[in-house]
Motif scaffolding. Structure first.
Motif, mmCIF file in Angstrom:
data_model
loop_
_atom_site.group_PDB
_atom_site.id
_atom_site.type_symbol
_atom_site.label_atom_id
_atom_site.label_comp_id
_atom_site.label_asym_id
_atom_site.label_seq_id
_atom_site.Cartn_x
_atom_site.Cartn_y
_atom_site.Cartn_z
ATOM 1 N N MET A 1 -7.438 -5.532 -3.725
ATOM 2 C CA MET A 1 -6.401 -4.570 -4.127
ATOM 3 C C MET A 1 -5.019 -5.256 -4.159
ATOM 4 S SD MET A 1 -3.820 -2.383 -2.875
ATOM 5 C CE MET A 1 -3.968 -2.042 -1.142
ATOM 6 N N LEU A 2 -4.325 -5.088 -5.275
ATOM 7 C CA LEU A 2 -2.994 -5.685 -5.399
ATOM 8 C C LEU A 2 -1.933 -4.630 -5.146
ATOM 9 C CD1 LEU A 2 -3.375 -7.782 -8.688
ATOM 10 C CD2 LEU A 2 -3.385 -8.633 -6.334
ATOM 11 N N LYS A 3 -0.781 -5.108 -4.655
ATOM 12 C CA LYS A 3 0.378 -4.216 -4.531
ATOM 13 C C LYS A 3 1.332 -4.610 -5.639
ATOM 14 C CE LYS A 3 0.254 -3.019 0.273
ATOM 15 N NZ LYS A 3 1.188 -2.430 1.212
ATOM 16 N N ILE A 4 1.550 -3.664 -6.559
ATOM 17 C CA ILE A 4 2.310 -3.989 -7.765
ATOM 18 C C ILE A 4 3.541 -3.093 -7.892
ATOM 19 C CG2 ILE A 4 2.173 -4.197 -10.303
ATOM 20 C CD1 ILE A 4 -0.984 -4.247 -9.814
ATOM 21 N N GLY A 5 4.696 -3.722 -8.039
ATOM 22 C CA GLY A 5 5.918 -2.965 -8.322
ATOM 23 C C GLY A 5 6.094 -2.918 -9.835
ATOM 24 N N ILE A 6 6.571 -1.791 -10.346
ATOM 25 C CA ILE A 6 6.813 -1.677 -11.797
ATOM 26 C C ILE A 6 8.218 -1.129 -12.018
ATOM 27 C CG2 ILE A 6 6.147 -0.494 -13.950
ATOM 28 C CD1 ILE A 6 3.288 -0.522 -13.047
ATOM 29 N N THR A 7 8.979 -1.822 -12.866
ATOM 30 C CA THR A 7 10.290 -1.291 -13.244
ATOM 31 C C THR A 7 10.336 -1.118 -14.753
ATOM 32 O OG1 THR A 7 11.459 -2.173 -11.347
ATOM 33 C CG2 THR A 7 12.772 -1.807 -13.312
ATOM 34 N N CYS A 8 10.808 0.053 -15.181
ATOM 35 C CA CYS A 8 10.908 0.322 -16.616
ATOM 36 C C CYS A 8 12.067 1.281 -16.840
ATOM 37 C CB CYS A 8 9.621 0.970 -17.123
ATOM 38 S SG CYS A 8 9.262 2.563 -16.362
ATOM 39 N N ALA A 27 -3.632 2.088 -10.807
ATOM 40 C CA ALA A 27 -3.866 2.869 -9.585
ATOM 41 C C ALA A 27 -5.302 3.406 -9.581
ATOM 42 C CB ALA A 27 -2.864 4.011 -9.489
ATOM 43 N N GLU A 28 -5.749 3.870 -10.751
ATOM 44 C CA GLU A 28 -7.134 4.366 -10.845
ATOM 45 C C GLU A 28 -8.128 3.251 -10.562
ATOM 46 O OE1 GLU A 28 -7.744 6.308 -14.653
ATOM 47 O OE2 GLU A 28 -6.144 7.720 -14.125
ATOM 48 N N ALA A 29 -7.733 2.010 -10.888
ATOM 49 C CA ALA A 29 -8.624 0.865 -10.647
ATOM 50 C C ALA A 29 -8.539 0.393 -9.189
ATOM 51 C CB ALA A 29 -8.264 -0.264 -11.597
ATOM 52 N N GLY A 30 -7.759 1.077 -8.357
ATOM 53 C CA GLY A 30 -7.735 0.781 -6.919
ATOM 54 C C GLY A 30 -6.501 0.045 -6.435
ATOM 55 N N HIS A 31 -5.558 -0.276 -7.338
ATOM 56 C CA HIS A 31 -4.358 -1.004 -6.920
ATOM 57 C C HIS A 31 -3.279 -0.028 -6.454
ATOM 58 C CE1 HIS A 31 -6.223 -4.571 -8.498
ATOM 59 N NE2 HIS A 31 -6.517 -3.891 -9.596
ATOM 60 N N GLU A 32 -2.345 -0.586 -5.666
ATOM 61 C CA GLU A 32 -1.258 0.279 -5.172
ATOM 62 C C GLU A 32 -0.015 0.028 -6.027
ATOM 63 O OE1 GLU A 32 -0.884 0.653 -0.807
ATOM 64 O OE2 GLU A 32 1.229 0.192 -1.175
#
Ligand code: GMT
Length: 374
Positions: A1-8, A27-32
Motif C-alpha cells: 500500500m502506497l501513501k500518495i499525496g495529490i495536488t490539483c 484508493a479503491e485499489a488499496g492505496h491511501e
C-alpha cells in the motif's frame, strides 16, 4: 500500500477531474490518498475511508500585498509529507504545484518522490511567458518523474523549454460507470427539444481558446439543413459575447445556454454530436467523455486532439476555423443514420479500449514504482 499525496486545481476543469478520479481509483485499489488543495476537489463527492483532504489555508495578513498561496501550499505539503510519511506526492500542473512540491521535498524531513503531470496550459500558455519559462523548466527537471497527457504535449514541452528530462505519455481517462449512455426519455422534452430534432452539444469553460463562436457559426449552417438544437454547457469569460452572438444571428430559439452542469453524461445521452473547435487543446477530455457516452465528435486538428479522435473512424477532424467543413461533417452524420451509428460505436469502443481507466491507473502505478526504486 502506497501513501500518495495529490495536488490539483480543485475547481471544474479536466486536470482536476483526472487528479480526483485517479485518487479515487487508487484508493479503491488499496492505496491511501491525501488531497492537498485550496478547496475540496469538486468530484470528491463520496466518502471513502482511504481518502483524506487537507485544506491549504491562506492568511490575509495586512503586511502582505499579495496573499502567499504558493508558500501556504508548500507549507501544507511539508506538514502532510512528514505527518503522513507520504511515499509519493503527485502534482497536476507544473506551475505552481510542481515548484511548491520540490520546495516541500527539500524542506521535509521524510523522503518523498515528486511526480508531475503536465496538462497543457502550464506549457502552452505559461511556457510562452518568458518570465515563467525557466521556472517551469526547473520544476520539470527537478521532479522525480514527469508525465504528460498527450504525445503532442511532450513534443511541445521539449520544443518550447528544451527540458532535459524524460516525459512519459499517460493519456486521460473517464470514470466508465459515470460516463455511460442512459435512456433519457423526458430530458429532451424538458428542454423543449422535439423528438425529431437532432442535438449538437459543446461543453467547455468558455475561455477564448475554446472558440465557442466557431461552434455557433457551425450550428448556424447546420440548422439551415437539419432540424436541430445546440446545447452550450459551461460558463466563463466569453459567455456574454456568445449570448450576444446568438442574438445577432437570431438563433435564440435554437441555442440553449445551460451554464455549468454536473450531470454531463445525461446531457450527452440526448446528444448526437459534440463539437470542440478549440485553438489549443493538449487532450480534450470532453471528447473522451462524449465518446464514452457513444457521442461522436467533430473537433479541430490541433494539439493532442488527433491522438483522441481517429479521423473518419471515431469522429472527424477539421482545420482550425474551418466552419464550412465542420458544418458539412455534421450535416453528413445527422442525415445518414447508419454512418452516425457506426461512428458512435467506433468512438465508444475506442474510448473503452485505448483509454480504459484500469490501464491508465496501472501506468501511473508503474511510474510510482519506478521512482520509488530509484
Ligand atoms: O482547457 C482548459 O481550459 C482547462 C485545462 C485544465 O486545467 O483542466 O485543460 C487542460 O487539461 C485537460 C486535462 O488533461 C485537457 O483535457 C485539456 O485539453 C487541457 N487544456 C488545454 O490544453 C487548453
Amino acid at each position: 500500500m502506497l501513501k500518495i499525496g495529490i495536488t490539483c486545481y480543485p475547481t471544474v476543469g479536466g486536470s482536476g477531474v483526472i487528479a480526483t478520479e485517479l485518487g479515487k481509483l487508487l484508493a479503491e485499489a488499496g492505496h491511501e490518498i491525501h488531497f492537498i488543495s485550496s478547496s475540496i476537489p469538486f468530484r470528491l463527492d463520496n466518502f471513502h475511508p482511504r481518502i483524506f483532504y487537507h485544506e491549504v489555508e491562506i492568511n490575509h495578513y495586512p503586511v502582505f500585498q499579495y496573499p502567499p498561496y504558493d508558500l501556504a501550499l508548500t507549507s501544507k505539503m511539508v506538514e502532510i509529507i512528514d505527518q503522513e510519511k507520504l511515499d509519493i506526492l503527485h502534482v497536476h500542473y507544473a506551475m505552481p504545484h510542481a515548484i511548491c512540491a520540490i520546495l516541500a521535498r527539500d524542506i521535509a524531513s521524510h523522503k518523498v518522490k515528486i511526480v508531475t503531470t503536465l496538462h497543457g496550459t502550464d506549457i502552452t500558455v505559461l511556457g510562452i511567458d518568458t518570465t515563467f519559462r525557466k521556472t517551469i523548466k526547473y520544476a520539470i527537471e527537478q521532479s522525480d518523474a514527469v508525465t504528460a497527457v498527450s504525445r503532442s504535449l511532450v513534443d511541445q514541452t521539449m520544443e518550447m523549454l528544451q527540458v532535459n528530462k524524460e516525459i512519459e505519455v499517460i493519456y486521460n481517462f473517464v470514470n466508465e460507470s459515470e460516463y455511460v449512455k442512459e435512456e433519457q426519455l423526458a430530458l429532451k422534452q424538458q428542454y423543449g427539444i422535439k423528438q425529431d430534432e437532432k442535438v449538437l452539444i459543446h461543453i467547455s469553460n468558455f475561455r477564448k481558446v475554446k472558440r465557442v463562436q466557431d461552434v455557433i457559426y457551425t450550428f448556424n449552417l447546420v440548422r439551415d439543413k437539419v432540424k436541430s438544437k445546440l446545447l452550450l454547457v459551461g460558463d466563463g469569460p466569453e459567455y456574454s459575447s456568445m449570448v450576444k452572438l446568438v442574438e445577432e444571428l437570431q438563433l435564440v430559439d435554437d441555442v440553449l445556454f445551460l451554464g455549468k452542469q454536473n450531470n454531463i453524461s445525461k446531457l450527452l445521452s440526448v446528444s448526437d454530436i459534440l463539437l470542440l473547435l478549440s485553438e489549443k487543446e493538449s487532450f480534450g477530455l470532453v471528447l473522451l467523455e462524449a465518446n464514452s457516452c457513444e457521442v461522436p465528435c467533430i473537433a479541430t486538428n490541433v494539439g493532442g486532439i488527433p491522438e483522441v479522435i481517429k479521423h473518419e473512424e471515431t469522429g472527424y477532424l477539421v482545420d482550425l476555423g474551418d466552419i464550412e467543413q465542420s458544418a458539412a461533417y455534421c450535416i453528413d452524420l445527422l442525415t445518414d443514420e447508419a454512418k452516425l451509428t457506426r461512428i458512435s460505436e467506433n468512438a465508444y469502443l475506442h474510448a473503452r479500449n485505448t483509454f480504459h481507466s484500469a490501464s491508465i491507473v496501472k501506468q501511473y502505478l508503474s511510474v510510482y514504482d519506478k521512482v520509488l526504486s530509484q
